[in-house]
Every structure is written in C-alpha cells, then in structure tokens.
Design an enzyme around this catalytic site. Structure first.
Site, PDB file in Angstrom:
ATOM      1  N   GLY A   1     -26.713  25.203  11.214  1.00  0.00           N
ATOM      2  CA  GLY A   1     -25.586  25.391  12.130  1.00  0.00           C
ATOM      3  C   GLY A   1     -25.940  26.339  13.253  1.00  0.00           C
TER       4      GLY A   1
ATOM      5  N   GLY B   1     -21.869  29.639  17.751  1.00  0.00           N
ATOM      6  CA  GLY B   1     -21.200  30.626  16.912  1.00  0.00           C
ATOM      7  C   GLY B   1     -22.108  31.590  16.185  1.00  0.00           C
TER       8      GLY B   1
ATOM      9  N   ASN C   1     -25.682  28.763   7.136  1.00  0.00           N
ATOM     10  CA  ASN C   1     -24.550  29.088   7.998  1.00  0.00           C
ATOM     11  C   ASN C   1     -23.654  27.888   8.296  1.00  0.00           C
ATOM     12  OD1 ASN C   1     -23.074  30.505  10.347  1.00  0.00           O
ATOM     13  ND2 ASN C   1     -24.141  28.821  11.385  1.00  0.00           N
TER      14      ASN C   1
ATOM     15  N   TYR D   1     -10.332  24.008   1.997  1.00  0.00           N
ATOM     16  CA  TYR D   1     -11.296  24.892   2.653  1.00  0.00           C
ATOM     17  C   TYR D   1     -11.545  26.129   1.798  1.00  0.00           C
ATOM     18  CZ  TYR D   1     -13.415  28.226   5.821  1.00  0.00           C
ATOM     19  OH  TYR D   1     -14.258  29.166   6.372  1.00  0.00           O
TER      20      TYR D   1
ATOM     21  N   PRO E   1     -16.873  36.818   6.024  1.00  0.00           N
ATOM     22  CA  PRO E   1     -16.016  37.399   7.065  1.00  0.00           C
ATOM     23  C   PRO E   1     -14.576  36.945   6.978  1.00  0.00           C
ATOM     24  CG  PRO E   1     -17.831  36.057   7.978  1.00  0.00           C
ATOM     25  CD  PRO E   1     -17.681  35.714   6.539  1.00  0.00           C
ATOM     26  N   GLY E   2     -13.724  37.730   7.637  1.00  0.00           N
ATOM     27  CA  GLY E   2     -12.356  37.317   7.923  1.00  0.00           C
ATOM     28  C   GLY E   2     -12.335  36.582   9.253  1.00  0.00           C
TER      29      GLY E   2
ATOM     30  N   THR F   1     -14.896  31.932  17.045  1.00  0.00           N
ATOM     31  CA  THR F   1     -15.958  30.967  17.346  1.00  0.00           C
ATOM     32  C   THR F   1     -15.272  29.629  17.646  1.00  0.00           C
ATOM     33  OG1 THR F   1     -16.152  30.249  15.043  1.00  0.00           O
ATOM     34  CG2 THR F   1     -17.522  32.127  15.723  1.00  0.00           C
TER      35      THR F   1
END
Length: 257
Positions: free
Chosen positions: A13, A17, A91, A157, A187-188, A192
């Site tokens: 990826g 981002g 990623n 998700y 992460p929160g 992106t």
C-alpha cells in the site's frame, strides 16, 4: 537507535497515505525499498521522487494484495539482490461503508476481509520463512484502534482489524526463539484517503469525518513505525496505540466548532 542502511524494506500500500510516508522516512535512513501497490503511475512517481531526494534504490511491485498467486509470484521471483527482506511493513488496508451489519454490502465485506486479513497473511507467509532462515527480520503490521474497540457501523472493518491484532500476537508467539520481531501499530483518526475510500469517493462526507478535529497525519504514523524498526535488536515493541489529542476512544472525539 540501530542503523538501517542498506537493509531491504518492503511496504505494501505504498502509493499513498501511511505507506507513502513510511517510504519517505525509511528512504532517509538509506534503505533499499520494495514498494508494492496497485497504482503503477503513483508508484513510479514516488520512486522517482525518492531517487532524486535520497538517492535510494527502489524495486516496484504492481499488484493487488488480495491476489495470492500474484503475491507469491512477486516474492518468489524477486532478483537475488532484493530477496533478503529485512523489514516487512504490512500497510495495505481499507474500509468500505458504514452500514449496519444486517444492511451491509457483501462485496464491501469481501474486499475488506481479502485486503486487510488475507493480503497481510499472504505477504507474511511468503516473506517470514526467509527471515527465520537468515536469523533477522521485523514484521510491522498496521492495525487500528478499530481492532480494540468496535463502533456503530464498523462491524466487519473492526473485525478485520481485530484479526490483525490477533495475527500479530500469534506470529510473535510462533516466532519465539528466533530474532524476528513483530510489531502492531494501531492508530486512531488519521487523515488519509481512508474516508474517501470508505464512502466510495464521496469527498464531502469524508471531509466531515475530520471536521473540527486535528487528526494524526501519515507522517505521524510513519514516525512511530520508524521508531519501532530502529530499536536495539533485543527490543521488541509489541504494540503501539496512538490517537490525536482530540480523540479519547473509537467513538469519543472532541470537535471544535
């Protein structure tokens, strides 16, 4: 901090981002980069920029992580100079929709499961045996706060990111007795293309996700990934959970008007 110079780092990826930001920070450390993504033009543009700015070598893989045969072929056919991968950054990932489970779109579910779970597993399966054989390596998985806390509409998700958490923990246990390290960076809110993808290109709806909030940036996450990768070889950062100051949980966010 250990030197990563001339180590081989593979990032999935990588075209945008967090993946793009990781490529840039690792390029600054003098690594050799294998960049994987679906969007060939973006990969080429990134490789050109990294070559001009840092003088690093890059090897590009245009593929979809959901395609097991493509992943297997790409890894097994790497040129000898690129085959001894030192760091794998899993990623690639996405979210689709924010529907209630009983109203969800099955293609969205399949895309998330195939990308976030199976794609990560494919790269891990084809790369980690070489790390074990060479007695060195580090797998860094990009998880999410969604893997720790569910939220309305997040159902599938959140389940995929909970799977990433479990896979990271299981891999660490399976690699006990080897020097191969495993880290999950979770992460929160990060600004992106994530929300644009989630809402199928609806920019107006995506922008509202970050309205009144100062979210994390891709560079913030890349900085943490790089920190984990540069610790002394006997140190394993198992997991990092990071959120913006304006966020306290998956659902508690302070929005300034």
């Amino acid at each position: 901090m250990i030197s990563l110079k001339n180590q081989i780092v593979l990032i999935t990826g990588a075209s945008s981002g967090i993946g793009n930001a990781c490529a840039r920070i690792f390029a600054g450390a003098g690594v050799k980069l294998i960049l994987a993504a679906r969007r060939w033009e973006r990969l080429q543009q990134l490789a050109d920029e990294l070559s001009r700015e840092f003088g690093v070598e890059t090897h590009l893989l245009q593929l979809d992580v959901r395609d097991r045969h493509a992943v297997e072929s790409a890894i097994t056919s790497l040129p000898p100079a690129w085959s001894a991968i030192d760091i794998l950054i899993n990623n690639a990932g996405l979210s689709r929709g924010l529907d209630k489970l009983h109203e969800g779109e099955l293609p969205d579910w399949e895309e998330m499961i195939d990308t976030n779970i199976k794609g990560l597993l494919y790269f891990t399966r084809y790369i980690v045996p070489g790390m074990v054989e060479r007695d060195r390596g580090h797998v860094i998985n990009l998880g999410s706060i969604a893997g720790h806390q569910t939220y309305p509409g997040g159902n599938v998700y959140c389940a995929t990111k909970a799977a990433v958490k479990a896979i990271s923990e299981g891999l660490k246990q399976d690699l006990l007795g080897t020097p191969v390290r495993v880290t999950s960076v979770d992460p929160g809110m990060v600004e992106t293309e994530f929300s644009q993808v989630r809402f199928h290109g609806d920019r107006e709806r995506a922008n509202k996700v970050y309205q009144g909030v100062q979210p994390l940036t891709p560079e913030d996450i890349a900085d943490v990934v790089f920190f984990c990768a540069t610790r002394s070889p006997h140190v394993n950062i198992n997991q990092v959970i990071l959120m913006p100051v304006d966020q306290a949980s998956a659902t508690l966010v302070n929005r300034r008007q």
